[in-house]
Scaffold this motif. Structure first.
Motif, PDB file in Angstrom:
ATOM      1  N   ARG A  94      23.037  -8.437 -59.479  1.00 47.65           N
ATOM      2  CA  ARG A  94      22.740  -9.780 -59.138  1.00 47.65           C
ATOM      3  C   ARG A  94      24.268 -10.506 -58.892  1.00 47.65           C
ATOM      4  NH1 ARG A  94      19.376 -14.109 -62.832  1.00 47.65           N
ATOM      5  NH2 ARG A  94      19.567 -15.957 -61.541  1.00 47.65           N
ATOM      6  N   PRO A  95      24.160 -11.146 -57.841  1.00 44.28           N
ATOM      7  CA  PRO A  95      25.512 -11.843 -57.643  1.00 44.28           C
ATOM      8  C   PRO A  95      25.583 -12.952 -58.824  1.00 44.28           C
ATOM      9  CG  PRO A  95      23.851 -12.618 -56.035  1.00 44.28           C
ATOM     10  CD  PRO A  95      23.290 -11.470 -56.796  1.00 44.28           C
ATOM     11  N   LYS A  96      27.059 -13.096 -58.976  1.00 45.57           N
ATOM     12  CA  LYS A  96      27.346 -14.118 -59.833  1.00 45.57           C
ATOM     13  C   LYS A  96      27.746 -15.345 -58.923  1.00 45.57           C
ATOM     14  CE  LYS A  96      30.605 -15.097 -63.659  1.00 45.57           C
ATOM     15  NZ  LYS A  96      31.672 -14.637 -64.277  1.00 45.57           N
ATOM     16  N   ILE A  97      26.861 -16.388 -59.378  1.00 40.67           N
ATOM     17  CA  ILE A  97      27.068 -17.531 -58.353  1.00 40.67           C
ATOM     18  C   ILE A  97      28.134 -18.333 -58.879  1.00 40.67           C
ATOM     19  CG2 ILE A  97      25.870 -19.779 -57.967  1.00 40.67           C
ATOM     20  CD1 ILE A  97      23.084 -18.555 -58.209  1.00 40.67           C
ATOM     21  N   VAL A  98      28.463 -18.719 -60.133  1.00 39.20           N
ATOM     22  CA  VAL A  98      29.490 -19.705 -60.456  1.00 39.20           C
ATOM     23  C   VAL A  98      30.667 -18.440 -60.782  1.00 39.20           C
ATOM     24  CG1 VAL A  98      30.236 -21.211 -62.082  1.00 39.20           C
ATOM     25  CG2 VAL A  98      27.969 -21.353 -61.318  1.00 39.20           C
ATOM     26  N   ASN A  99      31.633 -18.980 -59.862  1.00 38.45           N
ATOM     27  CA  ASN A  99      32.952 -18.295 -59.991  1.00 38.45           C
ATOM     28  C   ASN A  99      34.079 -19.100 -60.617  1.00 38.45           C
ATOM     29  OD1 ASN A  99      33.570 -20.028 -58.032  1.00 38.45           O
ATOM     30  ND2 ASN A  99      33.329 -18.319 -56.372  1.00 38.45           N
ATOM     31  N   THR A 100      35.250 -18.709 -60.901  1.00 38.56           N
ATOM     32  CA  THR A 100      36.392 -19.310 -61.409  1.00 38.56           C
ATOM     33  C   THR A 100      36.808 -20.533 -60.661  1.00 38.56           C
ATOM     34  OG1 THR A 100      37.873 -17.904 -60.465  1.00 38.56           O
ATOM     35  CG2 THR A 100      37.392 -17.479 -62.872  1.00 38.56           C
ATOM     36  N   GLN A 101      36.945 -20.438 -59.181  1.00 34.92           N
ATOM     37  CA  GLN A 101      37.041 -21.553 -58.503  1.00 34.92           C
ATOM     38  C   GLN A 101      35.997 -22.769 -58.412  1.00 34.92           C
ATOM     39  OE1 GLN A 101      36.555 -20.675 -54.242  1.00 34.92           O
ATOM     40  NE2 GLN A 101      37.079 -22.265 -53.417  1.00 34.92           N
ATOM     41  N   TYR A 102      34.622 -22.243 -58.706  1.00 35.16           N
ATOM     42  CA  TYR A 102      33.637 -23.391 -58.896  1.00 35.16           C
ATOM     43  C   TYR A 102      34.002 -24.204 -60.158  1.00 35.16           C
ATOM     44  CZ  TYR A 102      29.071 -25.444 -58.818  1.00 35.16           C
ATOM     45  OH  TYR A 102      28.151 -26.483 -58.862  1.00 35.16           O
ATOM     46  N   LEU A 103      34.255 -23.411 -61.188  1.00 34.78           N
ATOM     47  CA  LEU A 103      34.574 -23.924 -62.395  1.00 34.78           C
ATOM     48  C   LEU A 103      35.812 -24.830 -62.510  1.00 34.78           C
ATOM     49  CD1 LEU A 103      33.695 -21.065 -64.825  1.00 34.78           C
ATOM     50  CD2 LEU A 103      32.281 -22.999 -64.728  1.00 34.78           C
ATOM     51  N   ASP A 104      37.020 -24.399 -61.879  1.00 37.52           N
ATOM     52  CA  ASP A 104      38.091 -25.190 -61.721  1.00 37.52           C
ATOM     53  C   ASP A 104      37.900 -26.616 -60.924  1.00 37.52           C
ATOM     54  OD1 ASP A 104      39.431 -23.376 -63.127  1.00 37.52           O
ATOM     55  OD2 ASP A 104      40.400 -22.330 -61.353  1.00 37.52           O
ATOM     56  N   ARG A 105      37.201 -26.535 -59.837  1.00 37.98           N
ATOM     57  CA  ARG A 105      36.832 -27.397 -59.109  1.00 37.98           C
ATOM     58  C   ARG A 105      35.877 -28.526 -59.961  1.00 37.98           C
ATOM     59  NH1 ARG A 105      38.721 -31.145 -56.330  1.00 37.98           N
ATOM     60  NH2 ARG A 105      37.561 -31.744 -54.152  1.00 37.98           N
ATOM     61  N   ILE A 141      23.615 -25.270 -57.504  1.00 38.97           N
ATOM     62  CA  ILE A 141      23.170 -24.970 -59.024  1.00 38.97           C
ATOM     63  C   ILE A 141      22.458 -26.370 -59.511  1.00 38.97           C
ATOM     64  CG2 ILE A 141      24.672 -23.195 -59.546  1.00 38.97           C
ATOM     65  CD1 ILE A 141      26.139 -25.028 -61.228  1.00 38.97           C
ATOM     66  N   SER A 142      21.599 -26.062 -60.174  1.00 37.78           N
ATOM     67  CA  SER A 142      20.845 -27.317 -60.942  1.00 37.78           C
ATOM     68  C   SER A 142      21.965 -28.211 -61.696  1.00 37.78           C
ATOM     69  CB  SER A 142      19.587 -26.973 -61.677  1.00 37.78           C
ATOM     70  OG  SER A 142      19.954 -26.560 -62.725  1.00 37.78           O
ATOM     71  N   ASP A 143      21.379 -29.658 -61.941  1.00 37.79           N
ATOM     72  CA  ASP A 143      22.159 -30.401 -62.725  1.00 37.79           C
ATOM     73  C   ASP A 143      22.141 -30.148 -64.025  1.00 37.79           C
ATOM     74  OD1 ASP A 143      19.447 -31.043 -62.219  1.00 37.79           O
ATOM     75  OD2 ASP A 143      19.671 -33.413 -62.809  1.00 37.79           O
ATOM     76  N   ARG A 144      20.982 -29.339 -64.432  1.00 37.38           N
ATOM     77  CA  ARG A 144      21.084 -29.086 -65.867  1.00 37.38           C
ATOM     78  C   ARG A 144      21.977 -27.861 -66.030  1.00 37.38           C
ATOM     79  NH1 ARG A 144      15.041 -27.201 -67.654  1.00 37.38           N
ATOM     80  NH2 ARG A 144      16.266 -26.965 -69.718  1.00 37.38           N
ATOM     81  N   HIS A 145      22.274 -27.138 -65.198  1.00 36.11           N
ATOM     82  CA  HIS A 145      23.338 -26.013 -65.062  1.00 36.11           C
ATOM     83  C   HIS A 145      24.708 -26.761 -65.269  1.00 36.11           C
ATOM     84  CE1 HIS A 145      24.608 -22.123 -65.455  1.00 36.11           C
ATOM     85  NE2 HIS A 145      25.233 -21.963 -64.402  1.00 36.11           N
ATOM     86  N   ILE A 146      24.905 -27.794 -64.316  1.00 39.45           N
ATOM     87  CA  ILE A 146      26.205 -28.370 -64.293  1.00 39.45           C
ATOM     88  C   ILE A 146      26.489 -28.728 -65.778  1.00 39.45           C
ATOM     89  CG2 ILE A 146      27.201 -30.370 -63.530  1.00 39.45           C
ATOM     90  CD1 ILE A 146      27.339 -28.471 -61.382  1.00 39.45           C
ATOM     91  N   ASN A 147      25.311 -29.532 -66.434  1.00 38.18           N
ATOM     92  CA  ASN A 147      25.489 -29.900 -67.862  1.00 38.18           C
ATOM     93  C   ASN A 147      25.862 -28.838 -68.954  1.00 38.18           C
ATOM     94  OD1 ASN A 147      25.406 -32.675 -67.333  1.00 38.18           O
ATOM     95  ND2 ASN A 147      23.229 -32.828 -67.176  1.00 38.18           N
TER      96      ASN A 147
END
Length: 199
Positions: A94-105, A141-147
Motif C-alpha cells: 500500500r502506498p504511503k500517502i503522507v510523507n515527510t514533505q507533507y508533514l513539514d509543509r 486526506i481527511s480533516d480528521r486525519h489532519i487533526n
C-alpha cells in the motif's frame, strides 16, 4: 505459500504449452527475469502471468501459488491486456500517502497565518489545511486525519486564549479605547428657548 519454481522447471513446463496472451518476446523476458534474485512479490507476479498465459484458471493459480484471488485476478488481467512487460511498474504494498514533505509543509502552514497564503481568515481549520495541501502537493486526506497528524506533532488548529492585555505594554503613541467613565447622575444642562408665536 508459494514455492518459487526453478528456471528449469518453469521453462520445461512452459515449453510444452501454447501461449494464450504473451508474445514470444514477453514470454522470453519474463522467463529471464525469473532467473534474477527477485523479491517474492515480484516473482509471484511473473508466475501468475505465466500461469495465466498457460491457461490456468484463477482458482488453480491461487491454489498453486497461495496468492489472494484479488492478486491473481489483477495480474491475469494484465496478461490478458498484453501488458505483461509492466509487471514491475506497480509498487509493492500500500502506498504511503503522507510523507515527510507533507508533514513539514503541514507544520509550516500551522505555524503561520492563513493570510500569509492569500486567505481572508486568520486561523487555520483542519478542513482548510487539507484543501490547501491537496492543491499544493496533490495529496488528499481527511480533516480528521489532519487533526491526528497535528496532535502527533504537538500542534493544533485551535486558538489559544490570549492573556488580558497589560496596559503597560501599549507602545507609545498608540491609541487605545478603554472603558469610558460615566457619571452616576445624568447631566440635564439643556436650555429651552420658548418663543411665543403670535399669529
Amino acid at each position: 505459500m508459494s514455492q518459487p519454481f526453478s528456471q528449469d522447471t518453469v521453462s520445461a513446463i512452459y515449453e510444452n504449452q501454447e501461449s494464450k496472451f504473451l508474445t514470444p518476446f514477453q514470454r522470453k523476458a519474463l522467463l529471464k527475469h525469473l532467473q534474477n534474485n527477485l523479491q517474492p512479490e515480484y516473482r509471484r507476479r511473473i508466475e501468475i502471468i505465466l500461469m495465466a498465459d498457460m491457461g490456468k484458471s484463477q482458482t488453480q493459480i491461487c491454489d498453486i501459488l497461495g496468492c489472494s484471488q484479488e492478486m491473481a485476478r489483477y495480474w491475469i488481467g494484465i496478461a490478458e491486456a498484453g501488458l505483461a512487460h509492466k509487471w514491475n511498474e506497480r509498487p509493492i504494498g500500500r502506498p504511503k500517502i503522507v510523507n515527510t514533505q507533507y508533514l513539514d509543509r503541514l507544520k509550516e502552514l500551522v505555524s503561520n497565518s492563513p493570510r500569509d497564503y492569500g486567505y481572508a481568515f486568520t486561523h487555520w481549520t483542519a478542513q482548510w489545511l487539507s484543501k490547501h495541501l491537496a492543491a499544493e502537493l496533490g495529496i488528499t486526506i481527511s480533516d480528521r486525519h489532519i487533526n491526528r497528524l497535528l496532535k502527533q506533532m504537538g500542534l493544533s488548529t485551535k486558538r489559544k486564549n490570549s492573556p488580558a492585555k497589560d496596559t503597560n505594554s501599549i507602545p507609545d503613541g498608540a491609541i487605545t479605547i478603554g472603558d469610558l467613565k460615566t457619571s452616576s447622575e445624568p447631566s440635564l444642562n439643556w436650555s429651552f428657548n420658548l418663543v411665543e408665536n403670535s399669529n
